[in-house]
Scaffold this motif. Structure first.
Motif, PDB file in Angstrom:
ATOM      1  N   GLY A 271      13.013 -10.261  -3.052  1.00 25.79           N
ATOM      2  CA  GLY A 271      12.666 -10.417  -1.641  1.00 25.79           C
ATOM      3  C   GLY A 271      12.527  -9.117  -0.881  1.00 25.79           C
ATOM      4  N   LEU A 272      12.466  -7.982  -1.600  1.00 32.70           N
ATOM      5  CA  LEU A 272      12.453  -6.678  -0.938  1.00 32.70           C
ATOM      6  C   LEU A 272      11.102  -6.315  -0.321  1.00 32.70           C
ATOM      7  N   ASN A 273      10.055  -7.091  -0.574  1.00 26.47           N
ATOM      8  CA  ASN A 273       8.761  -6.788   0.051  1.00 26.47           C
ATOM      9  C   ASN A 273       8.825  -6.848   1.577  1.00 26.47           C
ATOM     10  N   VAL A 274       9.847  -7.507   2.114  1.00 25.37           N
ATOM     11  CA  VAL A 274       9.951  -7.613   3.570  1.00 25.37           C
ATOM     12  C   VAL A 274      10.263  -6.274   4.219  1.00 25.37           C
ATOM     13  N   LYS A 275      10.594  -5.265   3.423  1.00 28.36           N
ATOM     14  CA  LYS A 275      10.827  -3.921   3.974  1.00 28.36           C
ATOM     15  C   LYS A 275       9.541  -3.108   4.074  1.00 28.36           C
ATOM     16  N   PHE A 276       8.401  -3.663   3.657  1.00 31.89           N
ATOM     17  CA  PHE A 276       7.182  -2.882   3.527  1.00 31.89           C
ATOM     18  C   PHE A 276       6.113  -3.338   4.509  1.00 31.89           C
ATOM     19  N   ILE A 277       5.556  -2.354   5.231  1.00 30.57           N
ATOM     20  CA  ILE A 277       4.335  -2.542   6.018  1.00 30.57           C
ATOM     21  C   ILE A 277       3.246  -1.729   5.339  1.00 30.57           C
ATOM     22  N   SER A 278       2.123  -2.370   5.029  1.00 29.58           N
ATOM     23  CA  SER A 278       1.060  -1.730   4.251  1.00 29.58           C
ATOM     24  C   SER A 278      -0.169  -1.462   5.111  1.00 29.58           C
ATOM     25  N   PHE A 279      -0.557  -0.188   5.188  1.00 30.98           N
ATOM     26  CA  PHE A 279      -1.796   0.212   5.845  1.00 30.98           C
ATOM     27  C   PHE A 279      -2.877   0.414   4.776  1.00 30.98           C
ATOM     28  N   ALA A 280      -4.059  -0.116   5.036  1.00 28.12           N
ATOM     29  CA  ALA A 280      -5.165  -0.016   4.082  1.00 28.12           C
ATOM     30  C   ALA A 280      -6.403   0.552   4.766  1.00 28.12           C
ATOM     31  N   GLY A 281      -7.002   1.564   4.156  1.00 30.12           N
ATOM     32  CA  GLY A 281      -8.261   2.104   4.677  1.00 30.12           C
ATOM     33  C   GLY A 281      -9.433   1.244   4.230  1.00 30.12           C
ATOM     34  N   VAL A 282     -10.365   1.013   5.166  1.00 32.18           N
ATOM     35  CA  VAL A 282     -11.542   0.188   4.866  1.00 32.18           C
ATOM     36  C   VAL A 282     -12.793   0.914   5.358  1.00 32.18           C
ATOM     37  N   LEU A 283     -13.595   1.395   4.411  1.00 27.90           N
ATOM     38  CA  LEU A 283     -14.863   2.027   4.765  1.00 27.90           C
ATOM     39  C   LEU A 283     -15.905   0.934   4.943  1.00 27.90           C
ATOM     40  N   SER A 284     -16.338   0.726   6.181  1.00 26.15           N
ATOM     41  CA  SER A 284     -17.343  -0.310   6.430  1.00 26.15           C
ATOM     42  C   SER A 284     -18.702   0.092   5.895  1.00 26.15           C
ATOM     43  N   ASN A 285     -18.882   1.377   5.667  1.00 25.90           N
ATOM     44  CA  ASN A 285     -20.111   1.913   5.099  1.00 25.90           C
ATOM     45  C   ASN A 285     -19.715   3.082   4.209  1.00 25.90           C
TER      46      ASN A 285
END
Length: 365
Positions: A271-285
């Motif tokens: 259940g340790l995933n609750v400690k994680f906030i994930s930022f993801a880069g998204v290149l629209s182009n």
């Protein structure tokens, strides 16, 4: 979900490797510690058995200054940083393609340069008082040899955190790319408790791997072959390989990564995933990255059906399959920009990402 028999086999290996000090384990993984210099070998061997800190890893405290030309004097050994009641930020950089296990032990100048290569913009934002971060937090930065296994680096990161902070501290880790995987090993239930770590923010971390570290994906493309030659011929690089296991994970032919599969399965069970906030880069182009390198990577991933990425890490991998506490997409930032590292230090993308990370930490005490 992995078959139980496969999970058990790999768990046995990981437990032996991570949590014992038998000589046979050292011999099995000796390539992690080979050096051309016998003294380096001896130092690394002592570090492996926990008798000395690993000389290729270090935690620095950052002392804010007045110049954007950051001085090495601003980086203090963590144990020399004056104790305060502030909350603690610990930033962890990602993979360094120039490093190899056989390289000489890195001196402090090289260690600091590795940190600056990833986080110099962010450190300037911090010292210039953006979002009052420097008033609320002390900043620390962790560096390690990225060609080593994430298992080695994660175990040592755990030991460093345990030795530096007390249970009364409030520590928030911000980890870019491979640093997120090192952090996941450090915080895994099997490694040991770190109750003072309140939250982890990952920035473009390949939590389900990247195709560019998978041999089967490289094919005959000159770009992927060049990148792959840096990745798959080191233990740490090969452990960044893409896996078809994972929530919502798109499948590519022949992809597998048992190290990440077992690590992620452990997190699901604990259940340790609750400690994680994930930022993801998204290149629209695929022309919006700041370098040809990431734009090319974006095109290759798109042609393989992975239409959203930062040019290196596909979206679902960076978001941990939506299994963490929170997932945040960052528009038109390539993999390097996801560490605040824009060409123009005052670029709004760098400033806004820094502000958003600090805001998430404040909102999740």
């Amino acid at each position: 979900m992995l078959p139980y028999s496969r999970i058990r086999i790999v768990l046995v290996f990981l437990v032996l490797f991570l949590f014992t000090s038998e000589a046979c384990i050292y011999d099995f993984y000796r390539k992690e510690f080979v050096s051309e210099d016998q003294k380096n070998d001896e130092a690394l061997l002592l570090a492996f058995f926990g008798l000395l800190p690993n000389p290729n890893q270090k935690l620095f405290g950052f002392i804010p200054g007045s110049s954007r030309n950051l001085s090495n004097a601003q980086f203090l050994n963590a144990e020399w940083v004056p104790k305060s009641h502030k909350k603690k930020l610990v930033w962890v950089h990602g993979w360094n393609p120039a490093e190899r296990d056989a390289d000489p032990i890195t001196n402090d100048q090289k260690k600091i340069q590795n940190i600056k290569n990833t986080f110099s913009n962010g450190m300037v934002h911090f010292q210039e008082g953006r979002d009052s971060a420097s008033s609320e937090f002390d900043l620390y930065l962790y560096t390690y040899r990225t060609s080593n296994s994430i298992l080695v680096n994660g175990r040592q990161f755990h030991s460093t955190l345990r030795a530096t902070f007390s249970d009364s501290d409030s520590v928030y880790i911000v980890a870019h790319s491979m640093g997120g995987l090192v952090t996941r090993v450090a915080l895994a239930k099997e490694t040991g408790e770190l109750p003072f770590v309140r939250l982890v923010v990952t920035l473009a971390s390949p939590q389900y791997g990247s195709p560019f570290a998978s041999k089967g994906f490289l094919g005959s493309n000159p770009f992927t072959n060049e990148l792959g030659s840096y990745l798959v011929d080191t233990q740490g690089g090969s452990e960044l390989a893409y896996t078809n296991q994972g929530n919502l994970q798109p499948v590519i032919s022949g992809a597998s990564n048992l190290v990440l599969d077992v690590l992620n399965d452990s997190y699901l069970k604990s259940g340790l995933n609750v400690k994680f906030i994930s930022f993801a880069g998204v290149l629209s182009n695929c022309t919006l990255g700041e370098t040809f390198y990431y734009n090319t990577g974006c095109n290759i991933l798109s042609n393989a059906g992975l239409n959203q990425s930062d040019g290196i890490v596909p979206l679902n991998s960076a978001r941990l399959g939506n299994l963490g506490l929170k997932q945040i997409n960052v528009s038109d930032c390539d993999h390097s920009m996801m560490a605040f590292q824009t060409t123009n230090i005052d670029d709004s993308k760098s400033l806004n990402l820094f502000s958003q990370v600090i805001s998430e930490i404040r909102n999740n005490p």
